[in-house]
Design a protein around this motif. Structure first.
Motif, PDB file in Angstrom:
ATOM      1  N   ASP A 212       0.803  -1.168  -0.164  1.00 52.16           N
ATOM      2  CA  ASP A 212      -0.081  -0.189   0.023  1.00 52.16           C
ATOM      3  C   ASP A 212       0.912   1.233  -0.260  1.00 52.16           C
ATOM      4  OD1 ASP A 212      -2.354  -1.422  -0.060  1.00 52.16           O
ATOM      5  OD2 ASP A 212      -3.030  -0.505   2.180  1.00 52.16           O
ATOM      6  N   ALA A 213       1.840   1.011   0.638  1.00 52.50           N
ATOM      7  CA  ALA A 213       3.033   2.612   0.694  1.00 52.50           C
ATOM      8  C   ALA A 213       3.505   2.758  -0.614  1.00 52.50           C
ATOM      9  CB  ALA A 213       3.982   2.163   1.957  1.00 52.50           C
ATOM     10  N   ALA A 214       3.970   1.544  -1.185  1.00 54.30           N
ATOM     11  CA  ALA A 214       4.343   1.725  -2.835  1.00 54.30           C
ATOM     12  C   ALA A 214       3.413   2.434  -3.738  1.00 54.30           C
ATOM     13  CB  ALA A 214       5.010   0.384  -3.097  1.00 54.30           C
ATOM     14  N   MET A 215       2.276   2.026  -3.419  1.00 52.55           N
ATOM     15  CA  MET A 215       1.216   2.328  -4.410  1.00 52.55           C
ATOM     16  C   MET A 215       0.883   3.981  -4.169  1.00 52.55           C
ATOM     17  SD  MET A 215      -1.493  -0.962  -5.077  1.00 52.55           S
ATOM     18  CE  MET A 215      -1.361  -1.479  -3.406  1.00 52.55           C
ATOM     19  N   CYS A 216       1.060   4.336  -2.917  1.00 47.24           N
ATOM     20  CA  CYS A 216       0.659   5.767  -2.508  1.00 47.24           C
ATOM     21  C   CYS A 216       2.076   6.679  -3.043  1.00 47.24           C
ATOM     22  CB  CYS A 216       0.756   5.925  -0.765  1.00 47.24           C
ATOM     23  SG  CYS A 216      -0.482   5.408  -0.028  1.00 47.24           S
TER      24      CYS A 216
ATOM     25  N   LEU B 297      13.038  10.016  -1.677  1.00 44.00           N
ATOM     26  CA  LEU B 297      11.934   9.084  -1.178  1.00 44.00           C
ATOM     27  C   LEU B 297      11.757   8.214  -2.301  1.00 44.00           C
ATOM     28  CD1 LEU B 297       9.925   8.408   1.021  1.00 44.00           C
ATOM     29  CD2 LEU B 297       8.410   9.971  -0.369  1.00 44.00           C
ATOM     30  N   ILE B 298      11.393   8.714  -3.469  1.00 45.65           N
ATOM     31  CA  ILE B 298      11.147   7.754  -4.553  1.00 45.65           C
ATOM     32  C   ILE B 298      12.255   6.720  -4.859  1.00 45.65           C
ATOM     33  CG2 ILE B 298      10.228   7.651  -7.079  1.00 45.65           C
ATOM     34  CD1 ILE B 298       8.327   8.991  -4.960  1.00 45.65           C
ATOM     35  N   ARG B 299      13.375   7.047  -4.809  1.00 45.99           N
ATOM     36  CA  ARG B 299      14.358   6.152  -5.063  1.00 45.99           C
ATOM     37  C   ARG B 299      14.239   4.924  -4.208  1.00 45.99           C
ATOM     38  NH1 ARG B 299      19.339  10.367  -5.160  1.00 45.99           N
ATOM     39  NH2 ARG B 299      18.984  11.242  -7.302  1.00 45.99           N
ATOM     40  N   ASN B 300      13.635   5.107  -2.954  1.00 48.49           N
ATOM     41  CA  ASN B 300      13.697   3.968  -1.948  1.00 48.49           C
ATOM     42  C   ASN B 300      12.560   2.897  -2.168  1.00 48.49           C
ATOM     43  OD1 ASN B 300      15.988   4.373   0.342  1.00 48.49           O
ATOM     44  ND2 ASN B 300      15.458   6.479  -0.489  1.00 48.49           N
ATOM     45  N   VAL B 301      11.656   3.167  -3.161  1.00 50.81           N
ATOM     46  CA  VAL B 301      10.571   2.377  -3.362  1.00 50.81           C
ATOM     47  C   VAL B 301      11.013   1.301  -4.253  1.00 50.81           C
ATOM     48  CG1 VAL B 301       8.393   2.292  -4.090  1.00 50.81           C
ATOM     49  CG2 VAL B 301       9.094   4.409  -3.185  1.00 50.81           C
TER      50      VAL B 301
ATOM     51  N   ARG C   2      11.306  -1.126   1.878  1.00 49.65           N
ATOM     52  CA  ARG C   2      10.682   0.076   1.329  1.00 49.65           C
ATOM     53  C   ARG C   2      10.084   1.039   2.440  1.00 49.65           C
ATOM     54  NH1 ARG C   2       6.193  -2.937  -2.405  1.00 49.65           N
ATOM     55  NH2 ARG C   2       7.476  -3.771  -3.939  1.00 49.65           N
ATOM     56  N   PRO C   3       9.868   2.060   2.291  1.00 55.19           N
ATOM     57  CA  PRO C   3       9.221   3.091   3.372  1.00 55.19           C
ATOM     58  C   PRO C   3       7.787   2.345   3.812  1.00 55.19           C
ATOM     59  CG  PRO C   3      10.198   4.309   1.419  1.00 55.19           C
ATOM     60  CD  PRO C   3      10.132   3.176   0.992  1.00 55.19           C
ATOM     61  N   SER C   4       7.574   2.445   4.999  1.00 55.36           N
ATOM     62  CA  SER C   4       6.414   2.180   5.427  1.00 55.36           C
ATOM     63  C   SER C   4       5.249   3.266   5.702  1.00 55.36           C
ATOM     64  CB  SER C   4       6.318   1.481   6.861  1.00 55.36           C
ATOM     65  OG  SER C   4       6.497   2.424   7.670  1.00 55.36           O
ATOM     66  N   LEU C   5       4.018   2.905   5.398  1.00 52.33           N
ATOM     67  CA  LEU C   5       2.768   4.095   5.534  1.00 52.33           C
ATOM     68  C   LEU C   5       3.302   5.147   6.894  1.00 52.33           C
ATOM     69  CD1 LEU C   5      -0.159   2.692   4.482  1.00 52.33           C
ATOM     70  CD2 LEU C   5       0.839   4.522   3.346  1.00 52.33           C
TER      71      LEU C   5
ATOM     72  N   LYS D 281      17.081   9.446   6.581  1.00 49.37           N
ATOM     73  CA  LYS D 281      17.088   8.150   6.325  1.00 49.37           C
ATOM     74  C   LYS D 281      16.943   7.681   4.772  1.00 49.37           C
ATOM     75  CE  LYS D 281      14.919   3.637   7.114  1.00 49.37           C
ATOM     76  NZ  LYS D 281      13.729   2.938   7.824  1.00 49.37           N
ATOM     77  N   TYR D 282      16.205   8.378   4.332  1.00 45.89           N
ATOM     78  CA  TYR D 282      15.751   8.275   2.721  1.00 45.89           C
ATOM     79  C   TYR D 282      16.550   9.485   1.885  1.00 45.89           C
ATOM     80  CZ  TYR D 282      12.499   5.011   4.004  1.00 45.89           C
ATOM     81  OH  TYR D 282      12.032   3.759   4.854  1.00 45.89           O
ATOM     82  N   SER D 283      17.414   9.926   2.272  1.00 43.53           N
ATOM     83  CA  SER D 283      18.624  10.522   1.307  1.00 43.53           C
ATOM     84  C   SER D 283      19.775   9.948   1.120  1.00 43.53           C
ATOM     85  CB  SER D 283      18.698  11.791   2.129  1.00 43.53           C
ATOM     86  OG  SER D 283      19.593  11.849   3.253  1.00 43.53           O
TER      87      SER D 283
END
Length: 332
Positions: free
Chosen positions: A171-175, A206-210, A217-220, A236-238
């Motif tokens: 769900d987080a990836a789809m967001c 952020l998008i690179r980490n999906v 992946r990032p969680s919701l 974290k996501y940089s």
């Protein structure tokens, strides 16, 4: 079965006070065959998000960063509340989001027909939670291990046959895919998500980490913190850096499109057998023609091909000349 699942999810989520979803008023449920003959739920004006954001083949334009971020914030907060209440949506896309562009932060997530209870890990056993008082589904009766989900916005590897389809990070990836769609108008996305039309570095990071790995992946919950400006999450996501070759391919793609007055259509994608070789496409809006470009990196320069023919040699020390070189070839 999908209507039963829709009714089951909405009843429980409404009872738990989850906002930005439809209100279920009535479900006509068969007691013998366990069917739903009809649902009565709230009506929401505004049209779908896809009604407001169209791809490059439409005169409608993607959203600006501020508006897209407002949509993203409301979406991830809503889906986190859905997950906290015990459900996964599993079909997040622009057509399933009702949005009023007069109030960018207000949206309604619809269509819970593919939703399922979130599996909660306790010791070595995963259990379904919660029971809703309606038909209890101890198993996923809509999808099986052999099922394949079809989502026009993004193709996730776990939604292929025999993939694990009950992970909350799907769900987080789809967001995140919705966020990319708002900013670029791109659909039919695959991982890695395209970033060529996104100029904001925190968004790019952020998008690179999906990534394909579900657990990486990032969680919701992290997305909610990220969109709220949490410094720890943003740091974290940089950490994931784009390689020089990847950065160069995106730059060349952008120069080609801008030089010819085209739109970037599909992002620069590396050939898995040759990491220094990329393919990308541009779209001539005036006639709808799509141009397939190939980019190959060499020492100090990049070779550009069109229809398998070498059309330009672009030297990194003379980037100011790149547009004129591209234009010169196209005038031949």
């Amino acid at each position: 079965k999908r209507l039963i699942r829709e009714a089951t999810a909405l009843k429980h989520l409404n009872e738990n006070g989850v906002k930005n979803i439809p209100t279920l008023y009535f479900a006509d449920i068969g007691t013998v065959k366990r069917t739903v003959d009809g649902l009565v739920m709230s009506y929401h004006e505004g049209g779908t998000l896809s009604d407001h954001v169209k791809g490059f083949s439409s005169p409608k334009e993607p959203l600006d960063l501020s508006t897209a971020t407002s949509v993203f914030r409301s979406l991830v907060e809503t889906l986190l509340n859905v997950q906290t209440a015990g459900f996964l949506h599993r079909d997040i896309k622009a057509n399933n989001i009702i949005w009023n562009n007069q109030n960018p932060g207000s949206l309604v997530v619809i269509d819970f027909g593919l939703s399922c209870r979130r599996l909660v890990q306790k010791g070595k056993n995963a259990i379904n939670e919660p029971s809703t008082g309606m038909h209890h589904h101890s198993e996923d009766t809509v999808t099986t291990e052999e099922s394949k989900f079809s989502n026009a916005l993004i193709e996730l590897p776990e939604f292929s046959k025999k993939g694990y389809k009950r992970h909350p990070n799907s769900d987080a990836a789809m967001c995140c895919a919705v966020f990319v769609y708002c900013l670029t108008g791109e659909i039919h996305l695959k991982l890695p998500l395209p970033i060529f039309d996104i100029d904001d570095m925190p968004v790019v990071n952020l998008i690179r980490n999906v990534v394909e790995d579900l657990n990486s992946r990032p969680s919701l919950a992290e997305l909610v913190k990220w969109v709220s400006g949490d410094e720890g999450i943003r740091e974290k996501y940089s950490a994931v850096e784009k390689s020089p070759v990847d950065a160069g391919a995106s730059e060349v793609h952008k120069v080609i499109a801008k030089s010819l007055g085209h739109s970037k259509h599909r992002y620069a994608k590396a050939n898995p057998r040759n990491p220094s070789f990329f393919t990308c496409h541009t779209l001539d809006r005036s006639n709808g023609k799509i141009f397939p470009w190939e980019i190959s990196f060499a020492l100090g320069h990049v070779n550009v091909y069109l229809d398998n023919k070498l059309v330009a040699v672009l030297h990194f020390g003379k980037k100011d000349n790149w547009p004129s070189i591209i234009k010169k070839y196209m005038k031949r």
